[in-house]
Design an enzyme around this catalytic site. Sequence first.
Site, short mmCIF file in Angstrom:
data_model
loop_
_atom_site.label_atom_id
_atom_site.label_comp_id
_atom_site.label_asym_id
_atom_site.label_seq_id
_atom_site.Cartn_x
_atom_site.Cartn_y
_atom_site.Cartn_z
N HIS A 30 0.84 -1.21 0.00
CA HIS A 30 0.00 0.00 0.00
C HIS A 30 0.88 1.26 0.00
CE1 HIS A 30 -3.13 -2.55 2.35
NE2 HIS A 30 -3.57 -2.44 1.11
N LYS A 57 -17.34 -6.79 6.65
CA LYS A 57 -15.99 -7.37 6.81
C LYS A 57 -15.60 -7.31 8.27
CE LYS A 57 -12.84 -6.77 2.86
NZ LYS A 57 -11.72 -5.94 2.39
N ARG A 63 -2.22 -6.09 -8.33
CA ARG A 63 -1.20 -7.10 -8.07
C ARG A 63 -1.24 -8.23 -9.09
NH1 ARG A 63 -3.23 -7.57 -2.04
NH2 ARG A 63 -5.03 -6.88 -3.23
N SER A 72 -3.08 -7.55 2.99
CA SER A 72 -3.45 -7.39 4.41
C SER A 72 -3.90 -8.74 4.96
CB SER A 72 -4.56 -6.36 4.56
OG SER A 72 -4.11 -5.10 4.16
P1 ADP Z 1 -5.96 -6.01 0.59
O1 ADP Z 1 -6.48 -6.31 -0.79
O2 ADP Z 1 -4.52 -6.34 0.77
O3 ADP Z 1 -6.84 -6.51 1.71
P2 ADP Z 1 -7.04 -3.32 0.54
O4 ADP Z 1 -8.42 -3.76 0.31
O5 ADP Z 1 -6.81 -2.44 1.71
O6 ADP Z 1 -5.98 -4.46 0.76
O7 ADP Z 1 -6.43 -2.69 -0.76
C1 ADP Z 1 -6.58 -1.37 -1.12
C2 ADP Z 1 -6.00 -1.13 -2.49
O8 ADP Z 1 -4.60 -1.41 -2.49
C3 ADP Z 1 -6.57 -1.99 -3.61
O9 ADP Z 1 -6.59 -1.20 -4.79
C4 ADP Z 1 -5.57 -3.12 -3.73
O10 ADP Z 1 -5.59 -3.70 -5.01
C5 ADP Z 1 -4.27 -2.37 -3.47
N1 ADP Z 1 -3.21 -3.19 -2.93
C6 ADP Z 1 -3.27 -4.03 -1.88
N2 ADP Z 1 -2.08 -4.61 -1.64
C7 ADP Z 1 -1.24 -4.14 -2.60
C8 ADP Z 1 0.15 -4.39 -2.92
N3 ADP Z 1 0.87 -5.26 -2.25
N4 ADP Z 1 0.68 -3.71 -3.96
C9 ADP Z 1 -0.07 -2.85 -4.68
N5 ADP Z 1 -1.37 -2.58 -4.45
C10 ADP Z 1 -1.95 -3.22 -3.42
#
Ligand code: ADP
Length: 162
Positions: A17, A41, A90, A128
């Site tokens: 992130h 969630k 990703r 996450s």
């Molecule tokens: P996760 O999918 O890890 O539970 P979130 O829902 O908080 O995390 O993700 C928020 C945004 O960040 C989304 O657009 C997701 O695709 C992106 N994201 C999550 N992890 C990564 C990463 N390792 N690298 C790049 N973008 C990421």
Amino acid sequence: MGKAVYPGSFDPVTNGHLDIIRRASALFDEVTVCVMVNHAKHCIFSPEERMALIAASVAGLDNVRVDSYDGLLMAYARQKGMDAVVKGLRSGRDFEFENTMDFYNKRIAPEIETVYLMAEHTYVHVSSSGVRELMAFQGDISGLVPDQVVRAIAKKQQEVVL
Ligand code: ADP
């Protein structure tokens, strides 16, 4: 390039992130990292804790703000006068999900463009949910999340154990 919002659950914020936040902050005048509250969630960290962890992780980035919202992303984006939404990609799985999401988001707010940043290769497998799973088994999460988050998680685990 105006104002952008980077939405997510951030439960907790990871180095993946953070990489997206850094790169977005170089592209836009102002970036708001928005913790989206999703009642369906089950989250480990409260929205306030997640915001505090993000704020501590982005301390050096002057044009990055942190906010939270309980509602529809595009309603937030429009209400705050955002020019763009930022998402990280990703894998094909992220693409499939975002492709459909974009279809609906465009119906709600066609004037707001979404910008997709390809995940840094080092963090392609970092999520996450993966971090939460490691946490559950007392695994090593260093290097996957910012140092502040490593410390906060250690504290949280102690609280749970006590
Ligand atoms: P996760 O999918 O890890 O539970 P979130 O829902 O908080 O995390 O993700 C928020 C945004 O960040 C989304 O657009 C997701 O695709 C992106 N994201 C999550 N992890 C990564 C990463 N390792 N690298 C790049 N973008 C990421």
